[in-house]
Scaffold this motif. Structure first.
Motif, PDB file in Angstrom:
ATOM      1  N   ALA A 206       0.823  -1.214   0.000  1.00 59.29           N
ATOM      2  CA  ALA A 206       0.000   0.000   0.000  1.00 59.29           C
ATOM      3  C   ALA A 206       0.863   1.273   0.000  1.00 59.29           C
ATOM      4  CB  ALA A 206      -0.947  -0.009   1.206  1.00 59.29           C
ATOM      5  N   PRO A 207       1.877   1.398   0.874  1.00 59.97           N
ATOM      6  CA  PRO A 207       2.705   2.611   0.810  1.00 59.97           C
ATOM      7  C   PRO A 207       3.413   2.768  -0.533  1.00 59.97           C
ATOM      8  CG  PRO A 207       3.048   1.469   2.886  1.00 59.97           C
ATOM      9  CD  PRO A 207       2.255   0.545   2.011  1.00 59.97           C
ATOM     10  N   SER A 208       3.898   1.649  -1.078  1.00 56.02           N
ATOM     11  CA  SER A 208       4.582   1.717  -2.367  1.00 56.02           C
ATOM     12  C   SER A 208       3.634   2.141  -3.475  1.00 56.02           C
ATOM     13  CB  SER A 208       5.213   0.358  -2.708  1.00 56.02           C
ATOM     14  OG  SER A 208       5.872   0.411  -3.951  1.00 56.02           O
ATOM     15  N   ALA A 209       2.403   1.634  -3.461  1.00 55.34           N
ATOM     16  CA  ALA A 209       1.420   2.006  -4.473  1.00 55.34           C
ATOM     17  C   ALA A 209       1.092   3.490  -4.391  1.00 55.34           C
ATOM     18  CB  ALA A 209       0.151   1.164  -4.308  1.00 55.34           C
ATOM     19  N   LEU A 210       0.922   3.993  -3.178  1.00 53.20           N
ATOM     20  CA  LEU A 210       0.646   5.418  -3.007  1.00 53.20           C
ATOM     21  C   LEU A 210       1.825   6.267  -3.463  1.00 53.20           C
ATOM     22  CD1 LEU A 210      -1.099   5.260   0.471  1.00 53.20           C
ATOM     23  CD2 LEU A 210      -2.154   6.108  -1.627  1.00 53.20           C
ATOM     24  N   TRP A 211       3.031   5.806  -3.165  1.00 55.10           N
ATOM     25  CA  TRP A 211       4.219   6.557  -3.589  1.00 55.10           C
ATOM     26  C   TRP A 211       4.345   6.578  -5.109  1.00 55.10           C
ATOM     27  CZ3 TRP A 211       8.632   4.765  -6.198  1.00 55.10           C
ATOM     28  CH2 TRP A 211       9.654   5.717  -6.328  1.00 55.10           C
ATOM     29  N   LEU A 212       4.154   5.424  -5.728  1.00 55.38           N
ATOM     30  CA  LEU A 212       4.394   5.296  -7.166  1.00 55.38           C
ATOM     31  C   LEU A 212       3.322   5.982  -7.995  1.00 55.38           C
ATOM     32  CD1 LEU A 212       6.284   4.039  -9.256  1.00 55.38           C
ATOM     33  CD2 LEU A 212       4.922   1.944  -9.128  1.00 55.38           C
ATOM     34  N   ALA A 213       2.100   6.063  -7.478  1.00 63.71           N
ATOM     35  CA  ALA A 213       1.013   6.655  -8.268  1.00 63.71           C
ATOM     36  C   ALA A 213       0.589   8.010  -7.721  1.00 63.71           C
ATOM     37  CB  ALA A 213      -0.182   5.695  -8.308  1.00 63.71           C
ATOM     38  N   ALA A 214       0.017   8.042  -6.532  1.00 65.71           N
ATOM     39  CA  ALA A 214      -0.592   9.285  -6.033  1.00 65.71           C
ATOM     40  C   ALA A 214       0.420  10.363  -5.689  1.00 65.71           C
ATOM     41  CB  ALA A 214      -1.461   8.969  -4.811  1.00 65.71           C
ATOM     42  N   ALA A 215       1.602   9.988  -5.185  1.00 68.67           N
ATOM     43  CA  ALA A 215       2.615  10.991  -4.830  1.00 68.67           C
ATOM     44  C   ALA A 215       3.564  11.280  -5.983  1.00 68.67           C
ATOM     45  CB  ALA A 215       3.425  10.522  -3.618  1.00 68.67           C
ATOM     46  N   ASN A 216       3.411  10.579  -7.072  1.00 70.00           N
ATOM     47  CA  ASN A 216       4.303  10.719  -8.225  1.00 70.00           C
ATOM     48  C   ASN A 216       4.223  12.142  -8.794  1.00 70.00           C
ATOM     49  OD1 ASN A 216       5.584  10.482 -10.794  1.00 70.00           O
ATOM     50  ND2 ASN A 216       5.103   8.294 -10.812  1.00 70.00           N
ATOM     51  N   PRO A 217       5.349  12.834  -8.963  1.00 72.75           N
ATOM     52  CA  PRO A 217       5.293  14.178  -9.546  1.00 72.75           C
ATOM     53  C   PRO A 217       4.645  14.216 -10.923  1.00 72.75           C
ATOM     54  CG  PRO A 217       7.446  13.779  -8.578  1.00 72.75           C
ATOM     55  CD  PRO A 217       6.712  12.475  -8.536  1.00 72.75           C
ATOM     56  N   LEU A 218       4.754  13.128 -11.681  1.00 72.66           N
ATOM     57  CA  LEU A 218       4.087  13.090 -12.984  1.00 72.66           C
ATOM     58  C   LEU A 218       2.595  13.300 -12.820  1.00 72.66           C
ATOM     59  CD1 LEU A 218       4.079  12.507 -16.054  1.00 72.66           C
ATOM     60  CD2 LEU A 218       3.860  10.072 -15.484  1.00 72.66           C
ATOM     61  N   LEU A 219       2.010  12.656 -11.810  1.00 71.17           N
ATOM     62  CA  LEU A 219       0.577  12.796 -11.581  1.00 71.17           C
ATOM     63  C   LEU A 219       0.252  14.114 -10.890  1.00 71.17           C
ATOM     64  CD1 LEU A 219      -1.945  10.091 -10.720  1.00 71.17           C
ATOM     65  CD2 LEU A 219      -1.905  12.118  -9.263  1.00 71.17           C
ATOM     66  N   LEU A 220       0.989  14.453  -9.841  1.00 72.49           N
ATOM     67  CA  LEU A 220       0.655  15.666  -9.096  1.00 72.49           C
ATOM     68  C   LEU A 220       0.862  16.926  -9.937  1.00 72.49           C
ATOM     69  CD1 LEU A 220       2.061  14.973  -5.508  1.00 72.49           C
ATOM     70  CD2 LEU A 220      -0.302  14.883  -6.282  1.00 72.49           C
ATOM     71  N   VAL A 221       2.019  17.042 -10.581  1.00 76.22           N
ATOM     72  CA  VAL A 221       2.323  18.268 -11.323  1.00 76.22           C
ATOM     73  C   VAL A 221       1.471  18.373 -12.583  1.00 76.22           C
ATOM     74  CG1 VAL A 221       4.114  19.538 -12.561  1.00 76.22           C
ATOM     75  CG2 VAL A 221       4.655  18.417 -10.390  1.00 76.22           C
ATOM     76  N   HIS A 222       1.335  17.273 -13.333  1.00 75.00           N
ATOM     77  CA  HIS A 222       0.597  17.347 -14.589  1.00 75.00           C
ATOM     78  C   HIS A 222      -0.923  17.281 -14.385  1.00 75.00           C
ATOM     79  CE1 HIS A 222       3.512  17.660 -17.774  1.00 75.00           C
ATOM     80  NE2 HIS A 222       4.266  16.721 -17.226  1.00 75.00           N
ATOM     81  N   LEU A 223      -1.398  16.361 -13.552  1.00 80.23           N
ATOM     82  CA  LEU A 223      -2.849  16.193 -13.431  1.00 80.23           C
ATOM     83  C   LEU A 223      -3.478  17.181 -12.458  1.00 80.23           C
ATOM     84  CD1 LEU A 223      -3.482  12.354 -13.659  1.00 80.23           C
ATOM     85  CD2 LEU A 223      -3.088  14.054 -15.446  1.00 80.23           C
ATOM     86  N   VAL A 224      -2.778  17.511 -11.362  1.00 79.63           N
ATOM     87  CA  VAL A 224      -3.306  18.523 -10.437  1.00 79.63           C
ATOM     88  C   VAL A 224      -2.877  19.916 -10.886  1.00 79.63           C
ATOM     89  CG1 VAL A 224      -3.431  19.332  -8.061  1.00 79.63           C
ATOM     90  CG2 VAL A 224      -3.300  16.881  -8.522  1.00 79.63           C
TER      91      VAL A 224
END
Length: 537
Positions: free
Chosen positions: A249-267
């Motif tokens: 679970a921590p690894s999944a959150l790190w790799l997807a939700a905390a990923n700068p690709l997702l945060l910077v581009h999608l948010v």
């Protein structure tokens, strides 16, 4: 995806709201010391619940610099009501813009640095699910108020909502049909392009414009907040998906939700993909939790945001069918009939409520106007055209048309093969769905960097080996950087790409080595003594 994990797994912690305190603790090496055996389990539990303060502040500071730098270097407004007649208007031009760009890239550096440090802690087992959620929440806050970063698409969303608000069909006309402040900020390539988005998303954009009118700043913030619901759904879903799919679970959150690709581009970029992937992840989790109807409803709602989520629906039918009694054909027929009834009913309701029609389906082909080599068929077409052009000057139109057609045929074959291989249902069907989404990103006629978040939000919950995580880090950082802050592509700026590749390799190496360039004078023991934000149970 690799079948054998090399990273630790932990059960999902309770999602209660924790109290936050700060103190300095010793890390895992000293916990093994015979001098303090009684306190070791307690300290290890505290570390797994918390997140190092320095890492938290690195990411927060980076996101704050991104927000500040984006005022001058991001997807800025043609006429900015805040800066137009103020002493700060210089940040949009000349040396002022250069300074803003430097601040923005400095922020990116801190964000990636913080993310990689957090990844090392996750791999070591010293940061758990609650600590990851804290980091994601803190890092996201500055982005909610940022100007559009690395994209101008949100201006298109608002302009399309404005068309619907004024009785025009956004599936037949583009933003230029209604001149004004909203349409003038849309990129030229999309000015006459009909909306390729689902009716529910157009309805959301219409509602935002009804509230904010021509005020683009409040419109951007409000629409971004609406789409940030997807990030919340994703954070809720990933621990459960990891439980079903065998990941951490921590690894999944790190790799997807905390990923700068997702945060910077999608948010920060404010793409509607964020809402789509959140609904998709939540729907897949509910199906795995045997709440099949509700899960397929959520995935259908995701399709009503953006069509890509529909790729997962046939795979979820196999999950449902595997749990029904009777023969294999009978189970498949029953699950398919029920699934189709849900999809048709939910989608029809979304369409009726929006007051629109199915015109967005033919509008999907407008994405072919995007030409870059992240799409493998487009890359092959461009390469062949370049080689032929050495001998005779010809247009690239036919090269792209042929290779994109062949790519679409290959994609259809891959999707069918993956779907058939998923017929046993269960977690394997979800893994195959992630592969199918990756194939869509690679083989579609048009691809943009953040499209690779589609398979990542499901695939992150699978078991990942250490080498796979390193490659995932390299790819994520590189995809983050191959677009300029204004939203223009950097994929043909070869010198810049060489620099971004070097930065991405350094980030990936730093995941397994705290000091790959051997620049630090601190000993490993000193580096392993962080100040930790501890989350009390």
């Amino acid at each position: 995806m690799p079948a054998t994990p090399s990273i630790p797994r932990f059960s999902t912690e309770r999602a209660s709201v924790p109290a936050v305190t700060t103190r300095t603790v010793q890390t895992t090496p000293s916990l093994a010391s015979p001098a303090a055996p009684a306190t070791a389990p307690r300290r290890l539990a505290a570390l797994r619940a918390g997140v190092p303060l320095r890492t938290l502040l690195l990411g927060l500071g980076g996101m704050a610099l991104l927000t500040v730098g984006g005022v001058g270097a991001g997807g800025t407004l043609v006429h900015d009501p805040l800066l137009a007649d103020s002493p700060l208007t210089w940040v949009r031009f000349g040396h002022g813009k250069d300074l803003a760009t430097a601040v923005l890239y400095g922020g990116l550096t801190l964000v990636v640095w913080g993310w990689v440090r957090l990844g090392r802690d996750v791999r070591a087992g010293t940061v758990g699910t609650r600590g990851m959620l804290l980091a994601i929440g803190v890092w996201t806050l500055p982005l909610l108020l940022a100007p559009p970063l690395f994209s101008r698409d949100i201006y298109s969303y608002l302009a399309q909502g404005n068309l619907a608000l004024h009785g025009l069909d956004p599936y037949r006309v583009g933003p230029s049909a209604l001149p004004g402040p909203l349409s003038e900020n849309v990129s030229p390539i999309w000015q006459t392009t009909p909306a390729p988005y689902g009716p529910l998303f157009v309805l959301i954009a219409k509602g935002v414009v009804a509230v904010t009118g021509d005020n683009l700043i409040t419109g951007v913030v409000l629409l971004r907040l609406a789409m940030a619901i997807g990030l919340g759904l994703l954070c809720w879903s990933l621990p459960g998906l990891a439980r079903h799919l065998g990941g951490s679970a921590p690894s999944a959150l790190w790799l997807a939700a905390a990923n700068p690709l997702l945060l910077v581009h999608l948010v920060g970029g404010a793409h509607n993909d964020l809402l789509m992937v959140g609904l998709l992840a939540a729907g897949v989790l509910l199906v795995l939790d045997r709440r099949h109807l509700v899960g397929i409803v959520l995935v259908t709602v995701a399709v009503a945001i953006k069509a890509t989520a529909g790729v997962a629906l046939p795979f979820l039918v196999w999950v449902w069918a595997a749990r029904l009694p009777g023969s294999a054909p009978a189970r498949f027929a029953r699950a398919t009939a029920a699934g189709l009834a849900v999809v048709v009913g939910v989608f029809a309701l979304c369409t009726l409520v929006s007051g629109l029609n199915l015109g967005w389906l033919p509008a999907l082909k407008t994405s072919s106007a995007i030409v870059n080599w992240l799409s493998l068929p487009t890359a092959v077409g461009q390469l062949l055209h370049t080689l032929v052009n050495l001998l005779v000057h010809v247009s690239d139109r036919w090269f792209l048309r042929i290779t994109r057609t062949l790519g679409s045929l290959l994609l259809a074959v891959v999707l069918v093969r993956q779907w058939w291989a998923a017929r046993q249902g269960g977690p394997e069907a979800v893994r195959r769905a992630a592969i199918a989404l990756l194939a869509v990103g690679l083989l579609s006629p048009a691809t943009l960097p953040w499209y690779f978040s589609w398979p990542l939000v499901i695939g992150a919950a699978l078991p990942w080996t250490g080498s796979a995580l390193v490659l995932g880090t390299l790819g994520s950082v590189w995809m983050l950087l191959v677009t300029f802050p204004t939203g223009d592509t950097a994929l043909y700026s070869w010198g810049y790409l060489a620099v971004t590749l070097a930065a991405s390799v350094l980030a990936a190496a730093s995941l397994i080595s705290p000091d790959p360039l051997r620049l630090s004078r601190r000993t490993p023991a000193e580096r392993d003594r962080p100040r930790v934000i501890e989350l009390a149970p």
